[in-house]
Design a protein around this motif. Structure first.
Motif, mmCIF file in Angstrom:
data_model
loop_
_atom_site.group_PDB
_atom_site.id
_atom_site.type_symbol
_atom_site.label_atom_id
_atom_site.label_comp_id
_atom_site.label_asym_id
_atom_site.label_seq_id
_atom_site.Cartn_x
_atom_site.Cartn_y
_atom_site.Cartn_z
ATOM 1 N N PHE A 294 61.556 103.467 27.612
ATOM 2 C CA PHE A 294 61.078 101.985 27.223
ATOM 3 C C PHE A 294 59.451 101.917 27.689
ATOM 4 O O PHE A 294 59.088 102.887 28.540
ATOM 5 C CB PHE A 294 61.653 100.895 28.041
ATOM 6 N N CYS A 295 58.721 101.052 27.101
ATOM 7 C CA CYS A 295 57.368 100.888 27.536
ATOM 8 C C CYS A 295 56.963 99.294 26.926
ATOM 9 O O CYS A 295 57.926 98.737 26.202
ATOM 10 C CB CYS A 295 56.436 101.716 26.797
ATOM 11 N N CYS A 296 56.158 98.737 27.825
ATOM 12 C CA CYS A 296 55.816 97.378 27.467
ATOM 13 C C CYS A 296 54.336 97.241 27.526
ATOM 14 O O CYS A 296 53.696 98.162 28.653
ATOM 15 C CB CYS A 296 56.335 96.493 28.473
ATOM 16 N N ALA A 297 53.587 96.543 27.126
ATOM 17 C CA ALA A 297 52.354 96.028 27.260
ATOM 18 C C ALA A 297 52.076 94.636 27.403
ATOM 19 O O ALA A 297 51.441 93.710 26.300
ATOM 20 C CB ALA A 297 51.262 96.665 26.022
ATOM 21 N N PRO A 298 52.170 93.960 28.697
ATOM 22 C CA PRO A 298 52.364 92.514 28.588
ATOM 23 C C PRO A 298 51.006 91.793 28.466
ATOM 24 O O PRO A 298 50.738 90.658 28.091
ATOM 25 C CB PRO A 298 52.620 92.237 30.203
ATOM 26 N N THR A 299 49.817 92.673 28.613
ATOM 27 C CA THR A 299 48.552 91.964 28.499
ATOM 28 C C THR A 299 47.508 92.342 27.519
ATOM 29 O O THR A 299 46.327 91.919 27.517
ATOM 30 C CB THR A 299 47.762 92.212 29.890
ATOM 31 N N ARG A 300 47.867 93.466 26.713
ATOM 32 C CA ARG A 300 46.933 93.900 25.727
ATOM 33 C C ARG A 300 47.524 94.574 24.596
ATOM 34 O O ARG A 300 48.830 94.759 24.750
ATOM 35 C CB ARG A 300 45.983 94.904 26.397
ATOM 36 N N SER A 301 46.778 94.932 23.553
ATOM 37 C CA SER A 301 47.242 95.721 22.234
ATOM 38 C C SER A 301 46.831 97.071 22.679
ATOM 39 O O SER A 301 45.725 97.285 23.434
ATOM 40 C CB SER A 301 46.759 94.853 21.066
ATOM 41 N N VAL B 210 56.738 103.720 35.897
ATOM 42 C CA VAL B 210 55.493 103.574 36.378
ATOM 43 C C VAL B 210 54.669 102.368 35.698
ATOM 44 O O VAL B 210 54.928 102.139 34.573
ATOM 45 C CB VAL B 210 54.476 104.862 36.351
ATOM 46 N N GLU B 211 54.175 101.380 36.476
ATOM 47 C CA GLU B 211 53.485 100.110 35.982
ATOM 48 C C GLU B 211 52.012 99.860 36.578
ATOM 49 O O GLU B 211 52.033 100.363 37.961
ATOM 50 C CB GLU B 211 54.209 98.901 36.333
ATOM 51 N N PHE B 212 51.230 99.785 35.770
ATOM 52 C CA PHE B 212 49.832 99.796 36.219
ATOM 53 C C PHE B 212 49.445 98.371 36.624
ATOM 54 O O PHE B 212 49.672 97.302 35.913
ATOM 55 C CB PHE B 212 48.757 100.159 35.161
ATOM 56 N N ALA B 213 49.179 98.619 38.132
ATOM 57 C CA ALA B 213 49.046 96.729 38.498
ATOM 58 C C ALA B 213 48.176 96.834 39.619
ATOM 59 O O ALA B 213 48.067 97.815 40.500
ATOM 60 C CB ALA B 213 50.261 96.488 39.082
ATOM 61 N N PRO C 204 52.337 102.211 45.611
ATOM 62 C CA PRO C 204 51.433 102.879 44.722
ATOM 63 C C PRO C 204 51.723 104.264 44.809
ATOM 64 O O PRO C 204 51.937 104.925 45.699
ATOM 65 C CB PRO C 204 50.012 102.287 45.526
ATOM 66 N N VAL C 205 51.174 104.816 43.637
ATOM 67 C CA VAL C 205 51.106 106.341 43.497
ATOM 68 C C VAL C 205 49.835 106.776 42.624
ATOM 69 O O VAL C 205 50.008 107.344 41.462
ATOM 70 C CB VAL C 205 52.700 106.849 42.653
ATOM 71 N N PRO C 206 48.736 106.736 43.295
ATOM 72 C CA PRO C 206 47.422 106.717 42.609
ATOM 73 C C PRO C 206 47.356 108.450 42.180
ATOM 74 O O PRO C 206 46.624 108.652 40.994
ATOM 75 C CB PRO C 206 46.398 106.572 43.631
ATOM 76 N N ALA C 207 47.916 109.028 42.642
ATOM 77 C CA ALA C 207 47.968 110.831 42.634
ATOM 78 C C ALA C 207 48.589 110.950 41.127
ATOM 79 O O ALA C 207 48.518 111.863 40.634
ATOM 80 C CB ALA C 207 48.269 111.492 43.503
ATOM 81 N N TRP C 208 49.590 110.201 40.561
ATOM 82 C CA TRP C 208 50.247 110.323 39.510
ATOM 83 C C TRP C 208 49.516 109.913 38.154
ATOM 84 O O TRP C 208 50.097 110.040 36.888
ATOM 85 C CB TRP C 208 51.381 109.476 39.331
ATOM 86 N N ALA C 209 48.281 109.532 38.414
ATOM 87 C CA ALA C 209 47.852 108.884 37.101
ATOM 88 C C ALA C 209 47.494 109.761 36.074
ATOM 89 O O ALA C 209 46.911 110.970 36.559
ATOM 90 C CB ALA C 209 46.464 108.129 37.450
ATOM 91 N N GLY C 210 47.800 109.454 34.930
ATOM 92 C CA GLY C 210 47.477 110.600 33.755
ATOM 93 C C GLY C 210 48.536 111.988 33.798
ATOM 94 O O GLY C 210 48.205 113.046 32.906
ATOM 95 N N ALA D 118 45.499 99.444 31.644
ATOM 96 C CA ALA D 118 45.492 98.007 31.448
ATOM 97 C C ALA D 118 46.459 97.128 32.659
ATOM 98 O O ALA D 118 47.525 97.772 32.743
ATOM 99 C CB ALA D 118 45.710 97.345 30.270
ATOM 100 N N GLN D 119 46.311 96.047 32.988
ATOM 101 C CA GLN D 119 47.273 95.231 33.915
ATOM 102 C C GLN D 119 48.628 95.211 33.190
ATOM 103 O O GLN D 119 48.846 94.903 32.220
ATOM 104 C CB GLN D 119 46.671 93.938 34.496
ATOM 105 N N PHE D 120 49.633 95.708 33.906
ATOM 106 C CA PHE D 120 50.983 95.752 33.616
ATOM 107 C C PHE D 120 51.404 96.647 32.437
ATOM 108 O O PHE D 120 52.736 96.672 32.030
ATOM 109 C CB PHE D 120 51.626 94.485 33.471
ATOM 110 N N ASP D 121 50.447 97.594 31.984
ATOM 111 C CA ASP D 121 50.996 98.750 31.287
ATOM 112 C C ASP D 121 52.103 99.541 31.993
ATOM 113 O O ASP D 121 51.995 99.475 33.119
ATOM 114 C CB ASP D 121 49.998 99.677 31.251
#
Length: 213
Positions: A187-194, A113-116, A137-143, A92-95
């Motif tokens: 730290f972590c943040c979830a600016p746009t979702r639960s 890492v931030e999902f944007a 961008p670091v697409p190969a780092w996903a998951g 989700a955006q900005f996870d």
């Protein structure tokens, strides 16, 4: 939040020696929905579920101040380094997740890492009254398991990161007052979702890096 106790702490003389920091010793800047320890074959993970709308930013471009990040902090002395490992399973955006370094409300760094814009991005926000932001961008780092390392020496903090056991990448060299009382941790943040839950795998301390490269 009350400023975190930042009495001096020490690290091993060997820069390769890392001391594990128990999850239980940190203090939250803002409590998450939940933070649950889970035993694994490799140790004890911490699963942190973020509050919807949590974030950290000051003024620049957007005009707002957000100081609701979930950062679990302990003292960070000059001459030491901190590493945090987590799984970058974001969609989700900005996870976001990584390392948070804090002196006070107006002087802090977050890096990780931030999902944007549909991709995981590696970067840092450095705040000296006002925030800036740099990402790549670091697409190969996903998951995958990401480790972020912050090293404090003299008047600077050096941020590096890597995925799995691949070589370290330099993320940022940022100024930070040498005599400031500082705390650091995951730290972590979830600016746009639960519903964002970040799995943190390790939190360690060691000696500061001896060189930038």
């Amino acid at each position: 939040m009350n400023d975190v106790d930042t009495s001096a702490s020490s690290a091993a003389a060997d820069p390769e020696a890392r001391t594990t920091i128990p999850w239980s010793v940190g203090s939250w800047t803002t409590p998450p929905v939940s933070a649950v320890e889970e035993e694994t074959a490799d140790g004890v993970d911490l699963l942190v579920t973020a509050v919807e709308g949590s974030d950290a930013w000051r003024h620049t471009s957007y005009g707002f101040v957000h100081d609701t990040e979930h950062a679990l902090l302990t003292p960070f002395a000059t001459g030491t380094a901190c590493e945090v490992s987590f799984t970058a399973a974001f969609d989700a955006q900005f996870d976001q997740a990584g390392v948070f370094l804090r002196a006070d409300d107006e002087h802090w760094i977050k890096a990780g890492v931030e999902f944007a814009d549909g991709l995981p991005q590696l970067g840092a926000v450095v705040t000296d009254v006002r925030s800036d932001w740099s990402v790549g961008p670091v697409p190969a780092w996903a998951g995958r398991v990401v480790t972020v390392r912050a090293s404090r020496s003299g008047d600077a903090v050096t941020i590096r990161a890597r995925v799995d056991d691949e070589p370290w990448q330099l993320v940022r060299v940022a100024p930070f007052t040498a005599d400031a009382l500082v705390a650091i941790g995951p730290f972590c943040c979830a600016p746009t979702r639960s519903g964002l839950t970040v799995r943190f795998h390790s939190w360690t301390q060691s000696s500061a890096d001896s060189a930038l490269h």
